[in-house]
Design an enzyme around this catalytic site. Structure first.
Site, PDB file in Angstrom:
ATOM      1  N   GLU A   1      72.054  60.364   7.195  1.00 34.56           N
ATOM      2  CA  GLU A   1      71.783  61.800   7.195  1.00 34.56           C
ATOM      3  C   GLU A   1      72.933  62.611   6.609  1.00 34.56           C
ATOM      4  O   GLU A   1      72.706  63.665   6.010  1.00 34.56           O
ATOM      5  CB  GLU A   1      71.515  62.270   8.625  1.00 34.56           C
TER       6      GLU A   1
ATOM      7  N   ASP B   1      63.902  71.166   0.782  1.00 43.14           N
ATOM      8  CA  ASP B   1      62.805  70.239   1.070  1.00 43.14           C
ATOM      9  C   ASP B   1      61.579  70.941   1.639  1.00 43.14           C
ATOM     10  O   ASP B   1      60.643  70.286   2.095  1.00 43.14           O
ATOM     11  CB  ASP B   1      63.271  69.151   2.044  1.00 43.14           C
TER      12      ASP B   1
ATOM     13  N   THR C   1      68.221  73.130   7.520  1.00 41.02           N
ATOM     14  CA  THR C   1      68.396  71.869   8.232  1.00 41.02           C
ATOM     15  C   THR C   1      69.792  71.898   8.832  1.00 41.02           C
ATOM     16  O   THR C   1      70.755  72.249   8.148  1.00 41.02           O
ATOM     17  CB  THR C   1      68.260  70.675   7.276  1.00 41.02           C
TER      18      THR C   1
END
Length: 279
Positions: free
Chosen positions: A64, A82, A87
């Site tokens: 990640e 995305d 995020t």
């Protein structure tokens, strides 16, 4: 820190949260009461053993965040383009998939008046979209400020465990899997969530069950995990953002080929061509 390869989290709020409804109020202590299917899984520590859990956190962070220092990710936040908005944090909480909203709500319940509390209305509005409406320009700065608060760090830990880690360990034990198998479930839940869509965790598992049985059903553990990873790779390739499958091919497959079903150290693996080692 390199974030260019950071994998997005699950597809939608429903996908990420369905598993919670299914398992209800699962607390860390509950795991101790779950019967371990098969003698193999009872013979060695599961993924919820503190040392194994630390390994799991580092493995996910390598994929990640391109770093083993998972605790440095409390402050991480960016829009990686995305379609899921911002995020952030140790497990990739997303403003567009609902789990960031749940996290900030939990933090606010515990620490009213915190620096992120004022964004709750905006997080509700942008849920299900990639919008930054009501979040820009100061949300990233305030997230990083909140990340210095131990209460926010603990909230991130608790939501990670509630939504992803505990369900993975429980299902893994139910299937008679040892630490490596439990980790393959955890990593899949982190990326795909658990809902009704074809690439969700539960449907990856169903796809694997078409060709192999887990130990709890009399199957061979290695054979079953290969089938699960095959199904996982298929799911990843359905979305361009997930199409690099090295977190499976040059990490989890490596441990499986070596027969390291208990996820014992030392561990050596690669993600996106970068090499990692846990001694």
């Amino acid at each position: 820190m390199v974030h260019a390869h950071r994998e997005p989290a699950a597809h939608a709020r429903l996908s990420r949260r369905t598993v919670v409804a299914a398992l209800g109020a699962v607390a860390s202590g509950t795991l101790l009461g779950v019967s371990r299917a098969g003698t193999a899984s009872a013979a060695a520590p599961g993924l919820d053993d503190p040392a194994k859990k630390e390994i799991a956190m580092q493995l996910v962070s390598s994929a990640e965040n391109s770093s083993l220092d998972w605790k440095a990710q409390y402050k991480y936040i960016e829009d990686i383009g995305d379609g899921r908005g911002y995020t952030a944090g140790i497990i990739g909480f997303c403003s567009g998939t609902g789990d960031m909203l749940d996290l900030v709500q939990l933090y606010t319940d515990r620490a009213p008046g915190n620096v992120l509390a004022k964004y709750l209305p905006a997080l509700r509005r942008v849920d299900g979209s990639d919008s930054h409406d009501g979040l820009d320009p100061d949300f990233p700065k305030d997230w990083r400020k909140a990340a210095q608060d131990s209460a926010f760090q603990q909230a991130q830990n608790d939501e990670r465990d509630r939504v992803y880690f505990h369900p993975a360990v429980i299902q893994g034990r139910t299937d008679g899997l040892r630490a490596l198998g439990q980790f393959t479930y955890y990593d899949a839940l982190v990326m795909h969530g658990d809902g009704d869509d074809p690439t969700s965790f539960r449907n990856i598992r169903k796809r694997a069950l078409r060709t192999a049985k887990p130990p709890a059903q009399g199957g061979n553990e290695t054979t079953y995990l290969n089938a699960f990873l095959d199904a996982r790779v298929w799911a990843m390739k359905q979305e361009e953002a997930h199409s690099d499958t090295s977190r499976v091919d040059t990490a989890q497959r490596v441990f499986l080929r070596k027969g390291n079903l208990d996820l014992n150290t030392p561990l050596d693996w690669k993600v996106y061509g970068d090499s990692y080692h846990i001694g």
